[in-house]
Design a protein around this motif. Structure first.
Motif, PDB file in Angstrom:
ATOM      1  N   MET A   1       0.871  -1.157  -0.088  1.00  0.00           N
ATOM      2  CA  MET A   1       0.149  -0.154  -0.160  1.00  0.00           C
ATOM      3  C   MET A   1       0.976   1.162  -0.068  1.00  0.00           C
ATOM      4  N   ARG A   2       1.889   1.213   0.781  1.00  0.00           N
ATOM      5  CA  ARG A   2       2.937   2.476   0.878  1.00  0.00           C
ATOM      6  C   ARG A   2       3.361   2.656  -0.528  1.00  0.00           C
ATOM      7  N   ALA A   3       3.866   1.426  -1.127  1.00  0.00           N
ATOM      8  CA  ALA A   3       4.382   1.310  -2.489  1.00  0.00           C
ATOM      9  C   ALA A   3       3.382   2.168  -3.683  1.00  0.00           C
ATOM     10  N   MET A   4       2.161   1.704  -3.484  1.00  0.00           N
ATOM     11  CA  MET A   4       1.262   2.332  -4.335  1.00  0.00           C
ATOM     12  C   MET A   4       0.864   3.899  -4.088  1.00  0.00           C
ATOM     13  N   SER A   5       1.212   4.245  -2.857  1.00  0.00           N
ATOM     14  CA  SER A   5       0.902   5.655  -2.496  1.00  0.00           C
ATOM     15  C   SER A   5       1.978   6.491  -3.186  1.00  0.00           C
ATOM     16  N   PHE A   6       3.287   6.056  -3.194  1.00  0.00           N
ATOM     17  CA  PHE A   6       4.565   6.496  -3.757  1.00  0.00           C
ATOM     18  C   PHE A   6       4.468   6.664  -5.171  1.00  0.00           C
ATOM     19  N   VAL A   7       3.893   5.670  -5.863  1.00  0.00           N
ATOM     20  CA  VAL A   7       3.646   5.746  -7.474  1.00  0.00           C
ATOM     21  C   VAL A   7       2.555   6.757  -7.608  1.00  0.00           C
TER      22      VAL A   7
ATOM     23  N   MET B   1       8.193  -7.454  -4.688  1.00  0.00           N
ATOM     24  CA  MET B   1       6.725  -6.545  -4.311  1.00  0.00           C
ATOM     25  C   MET B   1       6.041  -6.182  -5.568  1.00  0.00           C
ATOM     26  N   VAL B   2       6.791  -5.871  -6.646  1.00  0.00           N
ATOM     27  CA  VAL B   2       6.196  -5.277  -7.817  1.00  0.00           C
ATOM     28  C   VAL B   2       5.679  -6.608  -8.523  1.00  0.00           C
ATOM     29  N   ASP B   3       6.019  -8.003  -8.270  1.00  0.00           N
ATOM     30  CA  ASP B   3       5.512  -8.978  -9.009  1.00  0.00           C
ATOM     31  C   ASP B   3       4.138  -9.132  -8.252  1.00  0.00           C
ATOM     32  N   ARG B   4       3.995  -9.050  -6.711  1.00  0.00           N
ATOM     33  CA  ARG B   4       2.916  -9.404  -6.191  1.00  0.00           C
ATOM     34  C   ARG B   4       1.815  -8.087  -6.473  1.00  0.00           C
ATOM     35  N   LEU B   5       2.226  -7.047  -6.571  1.00  0.00           N
ATOM     36  CA  LEU B   5       1.109  -5.878  -6.948  1.00  0.00           C
ATOM     37  C   LEU B   5       0.890  -6.022  -8.330  1.00  0.00           C
ATOM     38  N   GLU B   6       1.537  -6.611  -9.269  1.00  0.00           N
ATOM     39  CA  GLU B   6       1.275  -6.839 -10.680  1.00  0.00           C
ATOM     40  C   GLU B   6       0.267  -7.970 -10.720  1.00  0.00           C
ATOM     41  N   ALA B   7       0.550  -8.978 -10.003  1.00  0.00           N
ATOM     42  CA  ALA B   7      -0.168  -9.978  -9.816  1.00  0.00           C
ATOM     43  C   ALA B   7      -1.617  -9.758  -9.326  1.00  0.00           C
ATOM     44  N   ALA B   8      -1.926  -8.996  -8.413  1.00  0.00           N
ATOM     45  CA  ALA B   8      -2.937  -8.307  -7.977  1.00  0.00           C
ATOM     46  C   ALA B   8      -3.607  -7.060  -8.965  1.00  0.00           C
ATOM     47  N   SER B   9      -3.100  -7.125  -9.944  1.00  0.00           N
ATOM     48  CA  SER B   9      -3.739  -5.948 -10.983  1.00  0.00           C
ATOM     49  C   SER B   9      -3.853  -4.726 -10.461  1.00  0.00           C
ATOM     50  N   MET B  10      -2.689  -4.318  -9.341  1.00  0.00           N
ATOM     51  CA  MET B  10      -2.607  -2.864  -9.026  1.00  0.00           C
ATOM     52  C   MET B  10      -1.614  -1.900  -9.466  1.00  0.00           C
TER      53      MET B  10
ATOM     54  N   THR C   1       3.847   2.039 -13.159  1.00  0.00           N
ATOM     55  CA  THR C   1       2.447   2.715 -13.036  1.00  0.00           C
ATOM     56  C   THR C   1       1.215   2.273 -12.349  1.00  0.00           C
ATOM     57  N   LEU C   2       0.346   2.890 -11.693  1.00  0.00           N
ATOM     58  CA  LEU C   2      -0.880   2.223 -11.286  1.00  0.00           C
ATOM     59  C   LEU C   2      -1.757   1.863 -12.414  1.00  0.00           C
ATOM     60  N   THR C   3      -2.340   0.753 -12.227  1.00  0.00           N
ATOM     61  CA  THR C   3      -3.462   0.178 -13.314  1.00  0.00           C
ATOM     62  C   THR C   3      -4.745   1.228 -12.707  1.00  0.00           C
ATOM     63  N   PRO C   4      -5.895   0.839 -13.377  1.00  0.00           N
ATOM     64  CA  PRO C   4      -6.916   1.609 -13.229  1.00  0.00           C
ATOM     65  C   PRO C   4      -7.486   0.969 -11.793  1.00  0.00           C
ATOM     66  N   ALA C   5      -7.218  -0.428 -11.682  1.00  0.00           N
ATOM     67  CA  ALA C   5      -7.545  -0.909 -10.257  1.00  0.00           C
ATOM     68  C   ALA C   5      -6.996  -0.429  -8.985  1.00  0.00           C
ATOM     69  N   GLY C   6      -5.412  -0.168  -9.361  1.00  0.00           N
ATOM     70  CA  GLY C   6      -4.556   0.505  -8.374  1.00  0.00           C
ATOM     71  C   GLY C   6      -4.800   1.826  -8.255  1.00  0.00           C
ATOM     72  N   LEU C   7      -5.163   2.644  -9.103  1.00  0.00           N
ATOM     73  CA  LEU C   7      -5.501   3.967  -8.865  1.00  0.00           C
ATOM     74  C   LEU C   7      -6.940   3.932  -8.026  1.00  0.00           C
ATOM     75  N   HIS C   8      -7.836   3.220  -8.426  1.00  0.00           N
ATOM     76  CA  HIS C   8      -9.308   3.218  -7.669  1.00  0.00           C
ATOM     77  C   HIS C   8      -8.837   2.773  -6.119  1.00  0.00           C
ATOM     78  N   ALA C   9      -7.929   1.909  -6.098  1.00  0.00           N
ATOM     79  CA  ALA C   9      -7.799   1.425  -4.708  1.00  0.00           C
ATOM     80  C   ALA C   9      -7.192   2.723  -3.836  1.00  0.00           C
TER      81      ALA C   9
END
Length: 138
Positions: A26-32, A57-66, A82-90
């Motif tokens: 979640m922290r990584a997604m916030s930075f991105v 971590m990137v592998d896990r977030l990519e597998a989670a479509s974030m 970059t964030l995916t649409p799902a990652g941006l929504h999250a």
């Protein structure tokens, strides 16, 4: 400050669990989200983790479509995250939950000045970042 950090950490952990990811992810997604796009190396520096841990971590977030990996436009050896649409929504959903929790303070204490408090917190954040840079260089 400890109470603020503990509350923030607990809410972040709760939201991360609801998203099926860890708090580090979640922290990584916030930075991105804040940067728009980062290289894995840049993100690993921001998070103070090894590049190997970042790859996992990137592998896990990519597998989670974030998160998505994209070719770097000027460096063939690198990629951009970059964030995916799902990652941006999250991340927007999580930001909204935090904002709602903070807004509740102003419902109970009408003497508070939201704009003034925001400036104060931004100033404190900048001071903490500056202190971190000084300690990092020492």
């Amino acid at each position: 400050m400890r109470v603020f950090n503990a509350g923030s950490d607990r809410l972040r952990a709760t939201l991360a669990a609801k998203l099926g990811i860890g708090t580090s992810e979640m922290r990584a997604m916030s930075f991105v989200e804040e940067a728009g796009m980062l290289t894995p190396k840049e993100l690993s520096v921001l998070m103070d983790i090894t590049t190997g841990s970042m790859t996992a971590m990137v592998d896990r977030l990519e597998a989670a479509s974030m998160l998505a990996r994209q070719p770097h436009p000027t460096d063939r050896r690198s990629i951009l995250l970059t964030l995916t649409p799902a990652g941006l929504h999250a991340t927007q959903w999580a930001d909204g939950v935090f904002a709602d929790a903070i807004a509740a303070v102003y419902q109970y204490d009408e003497s508070r000045d939201a704009a003034g408090d925001a400036v104060f917190l931004e100033t404190v954040g900048a001071a903490l970042n500056a202190a971190a840079l000084v300690k990092q260089e020492a």
